[in-house]
Structures are given as C-alpha cells and as structure tokens.
Motif scaffolding. Structure first.
Motif, PDB file in Angstrom:
ATOM      1  N   LEU A 186       0.808  -1.141   0.029  1.00  0.00           N
ATOM      2  CA  LEU A 186       0.150   0.036  -0.057  1.00  0.00           C
ATOM      3  C   LEU A 186       0.854   1.106  -0.019  1.00  0.00           C
ATOM      4  CD1 LEU A 186      -2.717  -1.116   2.611  1.00  0.00           C
ATOM      5  CD2 LEU A 186      -3.069  -1.099  -0.064  1.00  0.00           C
ATOM      6  N   ALA A 187       0.386   2.377  -0.252  1.00  0.00           N
ATOM      7  CA  ALA A 187       0.907   3.611  -0.111  1.00  0.00           C
ATOM      8  C   ALA A 187       1.606   4.002   0.955  1.00  0.00           C
ATOM      9  CB  ALA A 187       0.155   4.768  -0.630  1.00  0.00           C
ATOM     10  N   VAL A 188       3.133   4.268   0.876  1.00  0.00           N
ATOM     11  CA  VAL A 188       3.720   4.837   2.113  1.00  0.00           C
ATOM     12  C   VAL A 188       3.286   6.300   2.369  1.00  0.00           C
ATOM     13  CG1 VAL A 188       6.159   5.325   2.966  1.00  0.00           C
ATOM     14  CG2 VAL A 188       5.572   3.282   1.562  1.00  0.00           C
ATOM     15  N   ALA A 189       2.591   6.509   3.606  1.00  0.00           N
ATOM     16  CA  ALA A 189       2.268   7.746   4.128  1.00  0.00           C
ATOM     17  C   ALA A 189       2.324   7.753   5.409  1.00  0.00           C
ATOM     18  CB  ALA A 189       0.722   7.998   3.607  1.00  0.00           C
ATOM     19  N   TRP A 190       2.307   9.121   6.107  1.00  0.00           N
ATOM     20  CA  TRP A 190       2.415   9.225   7.448  1.00  0.00           C
ATOM     21  C   TRP A 190       1.262   8.639   8.211  1.00  0.00           C
ATOM     22  CZ3 TRP A 190       0.548  13.868  10.484  1.00  0.00           C
ATOM     23  CH2 TRP A 190       1.099  14.010  11.815  1.00  0.00           C
ATOM     24  N   VAL A 191       1.509   8.004   9.174  1.00  0.00           N
ATOM     25  CA  VAL A 191       0.504   7.174   9.944  1.00  0.00           C
ATOM     26  C   VAL A 191       0.357   7.657  11.336  1.00  0.00           C
ATOM     27  CG1 VAL A 191       0.075   5.293   8.187  1.00  0.00           C
ATOM     28  CG2 VAL A 191       1.784   5.158  10.039  1.00  0.00           C
ATOM     29  N   PRO A 192       0.024   8.627  11.839  1.00  0.00           N
ATOM     30  CA  PRO A 192       0.199   9.140  12.996  1.00  0.00           C
ATOM     31  C   PRO A 192      -0.497   8.405  14.145  1.00  0.00           C
ATOM     32  CG  PRO A 192      -1.382  10.850  11.958  1.00  0.00           C
ATOM     33  CD  PRO A 192      -0.754   9.628  10.922  1.00  0.00           C
ATOM     34  N   THR A 193       0.176   8.114  15.319  1.00  0.00           N
ATOM     35  CA  THR A 193      -0.309   7.235  16.350  1.00  0.00           C
ATOM     36  C   THR A 193      -1.501   8.048  17.029  1.00  0.00           C
ATOM     37  OG1 THR A 193       1.789   6.164  16.515  1.00  0.00           O
ATOM     38  CG2 THR A 193       0.341   6.171  18.373  1.00  0.00           C
ATOM     39  N   LEU A 223      -5.582   2.003  11.522  1.00  0.00           N
ATOM     40  CA  LEU A 223      -4.623   0.910  11.141  1.00  0.00           C
ATOM     41  C   LEU A 223      -4.108   0.119  12.457  1.00  0.00           C
ATOM     42  CD1 LEU A 223      -2.503  -0.480   9.445  1.00  0.00           C
ATOM     43  CD2 LEU A 223      -1.144   1.526   9.976  1.00  0.00           C
ATOM     44  N   ASP A 224      -4.028  -1.015  12.496  1.00  0.00           N
ATOM     45  CA  ASP A 224      -3.538  -1.516  13.916  1.00  0.00           C
ATOM     46  C   ASP A 224      -2.406  -2.229  13.582  1.00  0.00           C
ATOM     47  OD1 ASP A 224      -4.088  -3.871  12.450  1.00  0.00           O
ATOM     48  OD2 ASP A 224      -4.108  -5.162  14.099  1.00  0.00           O
ATOM     49  N   GLY A 234      16.069 -15.027  24.687  1.00  0.00           N
ATOM     50  CA  GLY A 234      14.967 -15.566  24.029  1.00  0.00           C
ATOM     51  C   GLY A 234      13.768 -15.502  24.783  1.00  0.00           C
ATOM     52  N   ARG A 235      13.915 -14.603  25.972  1.00  0.00           N
ATOM     53  CA  ARG A 235      12.588 -14.335  26.821  1.00  0.00           C
ATOM     54  C   ARG A 235      11.613 -13.250  26.015  1.00  0.00           C
ATOM     55  NH1 ARG A 235      12.611 -13.645  33.281  1.00  0.00           N
ATOM     56  NH2 ARG A 235      10.426 -13.806  33.639  1.00  0.00           N
ATOM     57  N   LEU A 236      10.421 -13.360  26.128  1.00  0.00           N
ATOM     58  CA  LEU A 236       9.397 -12.125  25.923  1.00  0.00           C
ATOM     59  C   LEU A 236       9.588 -11.149  26.938  1.00  0.00           C
ATOM     60  CD1 LEU A 236       7.199 -11.454  23.644  1.00  0.00           C
ATOM     61  CD2 LEU A 236       5.664 -12.394  25.373  1.00  0.00           C
ATOM     62  N   VAL A 237       9.924 -10.143  26.599  1.00  0.00           N
ATOM     63  CA  VAL A 237      10.075  -8.773  27.588  1.00  0.00           C
ATOM     64  C   VAL A 237       8.975  -7.764  27.516  1.00  0.00           C
ATOM     65  CG1 VAL A 237      12.505  -9.293  27.945  1.00  0.00           C
ATOM     66  CG2 VAL A 237      11.748  -7.982  26.051  1.00  0.00           C
ATOM     67  N   ALA A 238       8.267  -7.683  26.070  1.00  0.00           N
ATOM     68  CA  ALA A 238       7.230  -6.794  26.287  1.00  0.00           C
ATOM     69  C   ALA A 238       6.448  -7.056  24.825  1.00  0.00           C
ATOM     70  CB  ALA A 238       7.991  -5.321  25.676  1.00  0.00           C
ATOM     71  N   GLN A 239       5.214  -6.621  24.829  1.00  0.00           N
ATOM     72  CA  GLN A 239       4.243  -6.684  23.692  1.00  0.00           C
ATOM     73  C   GLN A 239       3.688  -5.115  23.646  1.00  0.00           C
ATOM     74  OE1 GLN A 239       2.243  -9.847  26.181  1.00  0.00           O
ATOM     75  NE2 GLN A 239       1.745 -10.447  23.880  1.00  0.00           N
ATOM     76  N   SER A 240       3.237  -4.887  22.367  1.00  0.00           N
ATOM     77  CA  SER A 240       2.642  -3.526  22.106  1.00  0.00           C
ATOM     78  C   SER A 240       1.466  -3.663  21.126  1.00  0.00           C
ATOM     79  CB  SER A 240       3.549  -2.724  21.626  1.00  0.00           C
ATOM     80  OG  SER A 240       3.994  -3.096  20.313  1.00  0.00           O
ATOM     81  N   ARG A 241       0.518  -2.610  21.236  1.00  0.00           N
ATOM     82  CA  ARG A 241      -0.419  -2.667  20.313  1.00  0.00           C
ATOM     83  C   ARG A 241      -0.746  -1.075  19.836  1.00  0.00           C
ATOM     84  NH1 ARG A 241      -6.052  -5.674  18.880  1.00  0.00           N
ATOM     85  NH2 ARG A 241      -4.513  -6.794  17.594  1.00  0.00           N
ATOM     86  N   GLN A 242      -0.523  -0.663  19.037  1.00  0.00           N
ATOM     87  CA  GLN A 242      -0.848   0.765  18.442  1.00  0.00           C
ATOM     88  C   GLN A 242      -2.023   0.764  17.367  1.00  0.00           C
ATOM     89  OE1 GLN A 242       2.213   4.071  16.265  1.00  0.00           O
ATOM     90  NE2 GLN A 242       2.858   2.136  17.232  1.00  0.00           N
ATOM     91  N   LEU A 243      -2.684   1.918  17.626  1.00  0.00           N
ATOM     92  CA  LEU A 243      -3.820   2.369  16.655  1.00  0.00           C
ATOM     93  C   LEU A 243      -3.310   3.636  16.030  1.00  0.00           C
ATOM     94  CD1 LEU A 243      -6.734   1.538  15.763  1.00  0.00           C
ATOM     95  CD2 LEU A 243      -7.611   3.118  17.428  1.00  0.00           C
ATOM     96  N   SER A 244      -3.352   3.536  14.684  1.00  0.00           N
ATOM     97  CA  SER A 244      -2.937   5.003  14.090  1.00  0.00           C
ATOM     98  C   SER A 244      -3.900   5.223  12.912  1.00  0.00           C
ATOM     99  CB  SER A 244      -1.561   4.659  13.132  1.00  0.00           C
ATOM    100  OG  SER A 244      -0.751   4.323  14.074  1.00  0.00           O
ATOM    101  N   LEU A 245      -3.945   6.444  12.485  1.00  0.00           N
ATOM    102  CA  LEU A 245      -4.618   7.033  11.496  1.00  0.00           C
ATOM    103  C   LEU A 245      -3.946   6.289  10.119  1.00  0.00           C
ATOM    104  CD1 LEU A 245      -5.460  10.567  12.061  1.00  0.00           C
ATOM    105  CD2 LEU A 245      -7.160   8.704  12.242  1.00  0.00           C
ATOM    106  N   TYR A 246      -4.713   5.865   9.147  1.00  0.00           N
ATOM    107  CA  TYR A 246      -4.270   5.941   7.806  1.00  0.00           C
ATOM    108  C   TYR A 246      -4.972   6.410   6.823  1.00  0.00           C
ATOM    109  CZ  TYR A 246      -2.480   2.887   3.792  1.00  0.00           C
ATOM    110  OH  TYR A 246      -1.798   2.627   2.779  1.00  0.00           O
ATOM    111  N   PRO A 247      -4.324   7.343   5.972  1.00  0.00           N
ATOM    112  CA  PRO A 247      -4.778   8.271   5.049  1.00  0.00           C
ATOM    113  C   PRO A 247      -5.928   7.630   4.017  1.00  0.00           C
ATOM    114  CG  PRO A 247      -2.536   8.036   4.368  1.00  0.00           C
ATOM    115  CD  PRO A 247      -2.868   7.229   5.721  1.00  0.00           C
TER     116      PRO A 247
END
Length: 249
Positions: A186-193, A223-224, A234-247
């Motif tokens: 898809l088009a590369v564009a600014w996706v602000p959080t 966008l997620d 090899g240990r899981l130290v963090a998880q993240s979830r982000q929601l951003s605008l997609y143009p």
C-alpha cells in the motif's frame, strides 16, 4: 505533582517527536513518582509534539502493596499533548509461565536501519542515528519501492551508544521501527499514532532485542499494529498494540 520535561531534539520523525520516545519520557516521571517500574502503559496522543520544554503532570490514582496506578499528562504552555495511564509494579518471576511463541530469527545479513540513504531514497529519521536497529533482509524494501508484500517488519534493537535497555526503554523500542504496513504494497504515508499500549513482561538481559511488528486490519481509516519484543536470552520482554490513522487514497 509536576515534573519538568525536556523533549529533546534528535528523536523526531520529520519534525515531530517520536511517540515511543514521548511515552518513555512520561513513563519515566510516572515511575519516579511511585518508585516502581512500568507493567502496562497506555498513551493517547492528543496533538503532534515538537522538541522543547514541557511538563508532566502526575496523579497517583492508587498505590497498593503490589501495584500503583498512575495518570500523567504531558503539557506545554497549558496545552495537553499526551495523556497516559499506567500500572507500575514488579512482576512475579515465580508465577506460572507459558509462552506460545518464539522470538523472530535475525540473520547475520540483516540490514542496518541507519545506513546512509541512497540518492533515490528518502532521508532517514533523525532518531535512527541514536539507535542500532537492523532489519531482516528485504524488510527495508519499502524505501526503494520494493515492498515484500507482507505487513510485517522484523529486526533488532539496541542503543547506538551501547546503553542498557531497561523497562522504560522498552516503551521507546515499541515505536522505533517503520510501520509494518509500509511493506504491504500500500502507499507509504504518514500514519500518526492515536493510541499506544505497552505491556512490560520482563526485564531484558543485556544485548539487543529481537522484535517483530505486524499489521492485520485497516478499517474506518484506522490501522492496527501488534509488536513482540524478545531479549537476547529468547525471553518475551514486552508486547505492544498501536492504533494509527491511515490516510484516504
């Protein structure tokens, strides 16, 4: 409770300070206020932030024996820029542990994310100069209009000066890579959080992190992005979830 904060230059994407850096900045004040490291932190981004002086207003919602819940607002000239809510405390290393997953494989041929851009490529973000980030071969294809066709980015994370990656640095690391949707075609564009949540699962051992970020859904202009960060053992130290605008197209 109010902390002075310096949003330093050198952590920008273009002219805007990176969201993970801002979350770590607020998280540092929150952790100091209760004397405990972060377990889960959620930031809501209210307006773009540029370098300069600011304040972090802290409210300790509740401090119990094991956990403390803290609310913070990053403010400049009376204007709120980032609203954060977090739970701080120490995880129980003796509790039941089950991990249904494995760290991503990082090959010796991985591509440095901060290598000098070629004449036909866009400039790298200034924050890349402060980081030692490598990408899986091909995962930098979006920069050359050669995306691999999957909304995924795999790479390693460390600080360029060799500094340690602690629980607060994990907040920054979750937003230190290019959006994986760039590799989808898809088009590369600014996706602000709009919102970023980080779960800190363990204290990393010394060494680079191994990271994977994926995007699966775009709908309603949103966008997620889901992330996993694994340490050098090899240990899981963090998880993240982000929601951003997609143009819009």
């Amino acid at each position: 409770m109010r902390y002075r904060a310096d949003v330093r230059p050198g952590w920008e994407i273009g002219e805007i300070s990176n969201g993970g850096y801002l979350l770590a900045l607020a998280g540092t004040a929150m952790a100091d206020a209760v004397g405990r490291p972060p377990l889960t932190v959620t930031g809501h981004y209210l307006t773009p932030v540029r370098p300069g002086p600011a304040e972090v207003d802290i409210v300790v919602v509740r401090a119990g024996r094991r956990f403390a819940t803290v609310r913070a607002t990053l403010v400049r000239d009376g204007k709120p820029m980032l609203a954060v809510l977090g739970t701080f405390g120490v995880a129980d290393d003796n509790a039941v542990r089950r991990v249904d997953g494995d760290p991503p494989q990082i090959t010796t041929s991985s591509v440095p994310a901060a290598q000098p851009a070629r004449p036909d490529e866009p400039p790298f973000p200034s924050m890349n100069e402060r980081l030692d980030v490598t990408l899986r071969p091909g995962d930098d294809g979006f920069r050359r209009n050669e995306p691999p066709g999957h909304a995924e980015i795999v790479g390693s994370f460390a600080f360029a000066d060799g500094g340690p990656v602690d629980e607060l640095a994990l907040l920054l690391a979750t937003d230190a890579f290019a959006p994986p949707i760039f590799n989808s075609g898809l088009a590369v564009a600014w996706v602000p959080t709009i919102e970023l949540t980080v779960h800190v699962r363990a204290v990393p051992v010394p060494g680079p992190l191994r990271c994977v970020f994926r995007s699966r859904f775009i709908s309603g202009g949103l966008l997620d992005e889901d992330g996993e960060l694994w340490d050098d053992s090899g240990r899981l130290v963090a998880q993240s979830r982000q929601l951003s605008l997609y143009p819009r197209p």
